[in-house]
Design an enzyme around this catalytic site. Structure first.
Site, mmCIF file in Angstrom:
data_model
loop_
_atom_site.group_PDB
_atom_site.id
_atom_site.type_symbol
_atom_site.label_atom_id
_atom_site.label_comp_id
_atom_site.label_asym_id
_atom_site.label_seq_id
_atom_site.Cartn_x
_atom_site.Cartn_y
_atom_site.Cartn_z
ATOM 1 N N SER A 166 31.986 44.862 36.420
ATOM 2 C CA SER A 166 32.124 43.567 35.992
ATOM 3 C C SER A 166 31.413 42.944 35.147
ATOM 4 O O SER A 166 31.046 43.542 34.037
ATOM 5 C CB SER A 166 32.326 42.656 37.476
ATOM 6 N N ASP A 269 43.892 42.083 37.798
ATOM 7 C CA ASP A 269 42.650 41.448 37.079
ATOM 8 C C ASP A 269 42.832 40.810 35.912
ATOM 9 O O ASP A 269 43.518 41.308 35.137
ATOM 10 C CB ASP A 269 41.563 42.624 37.002
ATOM 11 N N HIS A 299 40.634 42.623 40.957
ATOM 12 C CA HIS A 299 39.212 42.856 40.660
ATOM 13 C C HIS A 299 38.156 42.864 41.952
ATOM 14 O O HIS A 299 38.132 42.247 42.847
ATOM 15 C CB HIS A 299 38.446 41.633 39.726
#
Length: 330
Positions: A166, A269, A299
């Site tokens: 991320s 995502d 995500h």
């Protein structure tokens, strides 16, 4: 990118429906976001691997204005003089949350599975420490690891990987670019980059020529775990210029000369399409690049749904992706 349409995975859908509401970070305090992340982590906290198989060391690394901690995990192979490939890890959390405990179990398991030394970096967080503090901390720790291989039983000739998830994937991508341009690393070459669900292109800096490919920001704007609104808020906390390549590494004028890259992307995502685009840009620059996409999940889904099929696939892919990087992307 219709092949990755936003249709929920049937195993994920009932789990996602039970998730607590996201608590949005703001520019004054990250505490609510930290509490929400703690809820997610405690839903299915995995057990630590057998402690006889590794040893853990915490070290202090000097950075501008202070020190940060790195946590080193070294395999116990039975040979006191053994050396291992080096993996430097940068955690996720939108640059505003996360700590050494967040990926501790993952990195202990990874160290055992790969027989590699892992270095987990506790970089400072926004909004108290806005851009580029976290990035500079990460790079300082990355240099520290490369300079202290004897202390941490590592050998760069056996493999040297920067990785993250991320926001950590964003930092890892930028660290790879910095290292490529830094004379310090001429004899300490990075051999791989692991970028899981990475931020690669700020939504306010989408180049016109790619806008038709970047539909996931809108398609997945209201998804669980990470929504477009949450991303807007963490961008505001981070305070990085949208068009700065050290915020949006897809905007670097060249990616030539970077090490092989392994990239993971989730179908639900908002960041999906920028990750896929980044993989393409690396390939077009001649960089060996491997991309795995997990359709129908959001995500970070594996944190709260570790027992569904795609989570098992992601775990296996992660180990195999690191092995591929350690083999030179071949």
């Amino acid at each position: 990118m219709s092949e990755y349409s936003s249709i929920p995975d049937p195993e994920w859908a009932p789990i996602g429906a039970t998730l607590p509401p996201m608590v949005y970070p703001n520019t004054e305090s990250i505490a609510p976001h930290e509490e929400w992340l703690a809820v997610l982590r405690n839903i299915s906290r995995p057990p630590l691997p057998d402690e006889s198989k590794y040893r853990v060391q915490d070290h202090q690394v000097p950075v501008e204005g202070g020190k940060i901690t790195v946590r080193v995990v070294i395999p116990n192979s039975g040979d006191a003089d053994a050396t291992y490939p080096l993996v430097v890890w940068l955690h996720g959390g939108g640059w505003v949350a996360g700590n050494l405990d967040q990926d501790d179990c993952l990195l202990r398991s990874l160290s055992i599975e790969l027989q590699a030394t892992t270095v987990n970096v506790d970089y400072r967080l926004a909004p108290q420490y806005p851009f580029p503090t976290g990035l500079n901390d990460s790079y300082a720790a990355f240099k520290w690891a490369a300079s202290n291989v004897d202390r941490i039983s590592a050998s760069l000739t056996k493999g040297f990987i920067i990785g993250g998830q991320s926001a950590g994937g964003n930092l890892a991508a930028v660290v790879a670019h910095r290292a490529h341009a830094d004379p310090f690393f001429q004899d300490k070459s990075l051999t791989g980059q692991y970028l899981s669900i990475p931020v690669t292109l700020h939504y306010e800096a989408y180049p016109e020529k790619y806008k038709s490919e970047l539909r996931s920001w809108e398609d997945n704007r209201d998804q669980k775990i990470l929504s477009a609104d949450v991303m807007r808020r963490v961008y505001k906390c981070y305070q990085a210029p949208a068009d700065d390549p050290e915020m949006s590494p897809a905007l670097y004028p060249s990616h030539a000369g970077l090490p092989p890259a392994y990239i993971q992307v989730c179908g639900l995502d908002p960041l999906r399409d920028e990750g896929i685009l980044y993989a393409r840009l690396l390939r077009e620059a001649g960089i060996p690049t491997r991309l795995d996409v997990y359709p129908g999940v959001p995500h970070g889904f594996q944190v709260v749904a570790p027992n569904i099929g795609l989570a098992s696939k992601l775990k296996n892919d992660t180990y195999n992706g690191f092995r591929w990087l350690l083999a030179g992307g071949k």
